[in-house]
Enzyme design. Structure first.
Site, short mmCIF file in Angstrom:
data_model
loop_
_atom_site.label_atom_id
_atom_site.label_comp_id
_atom_site.label_asym_id
_atom_site.label_seq_id
_atom_site.Cartn_x
_atom_site.Cartn_y
_atom_site.Cartn_z
CE LYS A 158 -9.97 17.78 -13.71
NZ LYS A 158 -10.18 18.71 -12.62
CG ASP A 211 -7.03 22.72 -6.53
OD1 ASP A 211 -6.27 22.45 -7.48
OD2 ASP A 211 -8.16 22.22 -6.41
NE ARG A 248 -3.40 0.14 3.03
CZ ARG A 248 -2.97 -0.17 4.26
NH1 ARG A 248 -2.03 0.54 4.85
NH2 ARG A 248 -3.48 -1.18 4.91
CE1 TYR A 284 -13.48 20.32 -9.73
CE2 TYR A 284 -12.98 19.11 -7.73
CZ TYR A 284 -13.40 19.13 -9.05
OH TYR A 284 -13.71 17.95 -9.66
C1 PLP Z 1 -10.73 18.30 -11.36
C2 PLP Z 1 -10.25 19.11 -10.23
C3 PLP Z 1 -10.04 18.53 -8.99
C4 PLP Z 1 -10.39 17.08 -8.70
O1 PLP Z 1 -9.74 16.14 -9.44
P1 PLP Z 1 -10.36 14.66 -9.62
O2 PLP Z 1 -9.20 13.83 -10.00
O3 PLP Z 1 -11.40 14.80 -10.71
O4 PLP Z 1 -10.97 14.26 -8.32
C5 PLP Z 1 -9.57 19.32 -7.97
N1 PLP Z 1 -9.31 20.62 -8.16
C6 PLP Z 1 -9.51 21.22 -9.35
C7 PLP Z 1 -9.20 22.67 -9.50
C8 PLP Z 1 -9.99 20.49 -10.42
O5 PLP Z 1 -10.21 21.09 -11.58
#
Ligand code: PLP
Length: 387
Positions: free
Chosen positions: A204, A179, A53, A106
């Protein structure tokens, strides 16, 4: 060495079992049980990976490459971007804490604060990203433990002075968490600006193909890095060896893809700014857009994600515009090779401050298609607004 060169080679020096041929990509090593060489090693967690893990060969290669990318001493992996945000928060927060969260955060992060953190006795207050760093810090109280920033903000792309916020927060012993998904860890380095924790949804741009979930949280202070790794240990998250492999593969081409997303994004944004149906383009790298000066000071580039505010139109008209698009897909997420569009309206409604704009807001992700085809597609969509 330039960063694009480093990212091509980072994470390649993870040791292999004796005699295995060395490939360019890491080994996909799968296992829950790890066989230890002797009885003493079973409990020697400092010297050995004792359980699968914790991550094996491809995880180790990815973490090492992400440390390079983020200028971090420690990086943790999570099964999604949301898990990275929630995991980083749970790693440093306790009952009775107060946190200040940017109003343009977000939306699923907001949902976590409003539902889970609230239940755990942690209070969230949402602040306007238009506040100066001084007025933001003036909101802090004795119990304020964390300031959460997202820059540019989700959907509406407001910019903040993260360096100044981090500096002021540090004098008050308040942690900062960014973020940094828009910048993909590449266009902006939160840790270099004094931010304590840099999170991104690798889903992303690092993944880049809209088919793998993963998130990361990075820290340069060893104490914060230890909080993050303890958090993952306590909550029991694990990621798959294949997914870690695919994220590292994405990282190799990140700078190359981002340059194309940036150039096409700016071309489409510039064109949109001249169209009569468009009220305003919200793209920090576009001269004249809100936040452009801060973006130019702090960021090394831009990506393909931005929004437009249309001249006043009904929801039916906005939906007709989106439905007329033939190349742009209608869907959430972004950062892949394909172009996407969404209406932002329903998501803005939950905000406390940043919810009033002069017309409907549409967010676009500009993919790797030829930008002239995308412009033609958008023109087709905008024509429906007159119909
Ligand atoms: C998409 C996104 C997330 C979350 O990512 P996931 O892998 O889809 O959970 C977090 N912060 C921002 C700014 C995002 O665009």
């Amino acid at each position: 060495m330039h960063e694009a060169t480093r990212l091509i080679h980072s994470g390649m020096d993870i040791p292999l079992a004796d005699g295995s041929p060395r490939t360019v990509a890491p080994v996909i090593q799968k296992g829950s049980t790890v066989l230890l060489p002797n009885a003493a090693a079973l409990y020697d967690d400092d010297a050995f990976v004792t359980y699968g893990r914790q991550g094996l060969a491809s995880h180790e290669a990815l973490k090492s490459a992400l440390c390079d990318l983020e200028h971090a001493t420690g990086v943790e992996l999570y099964p999604s971007g949301v898990a990275a945000m929630t995991g980083a928060m749970l790693a440093v927060l306790s009952a009775g804490d107060d946190i200040l969260v940017v109003d343009t955060v977000y939306k699923p992060t907001r949902r976590f604060c409003d539902q889970v953190l609230k239940r755990l006795g942690i209070r969230t207050r949402y602040y306007d990203p238009g506040l100066t760093p001084e007025s933001l810090l003036a909101l802090a109280e004795q119990s304020t433990r964390l300031i959460l920033v997202e820059c540019p903000g989700s959907l509406s792309f407001e910019m903040q002075d993260l360096g100044a916020i981090a500096r002021l927060a540090r004098t008050r012993n308040i942690l900062t968490l960014a973020d940094n998904t828009w910048a993909a860890g590449y266009l902006f380095k939160p840790l270099d600006h004094g931010i304590d924790i840099s999170v991104q949804a690798l889903t992303k741009y690092v993944g880049g193909h809209s088919d793998v979930f993963m998130g990361s949280a990075a820290a340069s202070d060893p104490v914060v890095a230890k909080h993050l790794s303890d958090g993952v240990l306590h909550l029991g998250w694990a990621t798959s060896a294949e997914d870690a492999y695919e994220m590292l593969r994405g990282l190799r081409t990140l700078p190359t893809r981002l340059a194309r997303h940036e150039a096409s994004g700016l071309k489409v944004a510039q064109w949109l700014a001249t169209q009569s149906e468009v009220q305003q383009v919200l793209h920090p790298a576009l001269p004249g857009s809100p936040g452009h000066d801060l973006w130019r000071r702090d960021f090394a580039g831009s990506c393909g994600l931005f929004s437009v505010i249309l001249k006043p139109a009904t929801t039916l008209q906005v939906n007709a515009f989106l439905d007329a698009l033939e190349i742009f897909g209608l869907g959430f997420s972004w950062g892949g090779f394909e172009s996407l569009a969404i209406d932002c309206g329903p998501q803005l409604a939950v905000r406390a401050h940043c919810n009033a704009y002069p017309g409907p807001m549409v967010r676009l992700h500009i993919g790797l298609e030829d930008p002239d085809d995308l412009i033609q597609d958008l023109r087709r969509g905008l024509d429906t607004l007159h119909a």
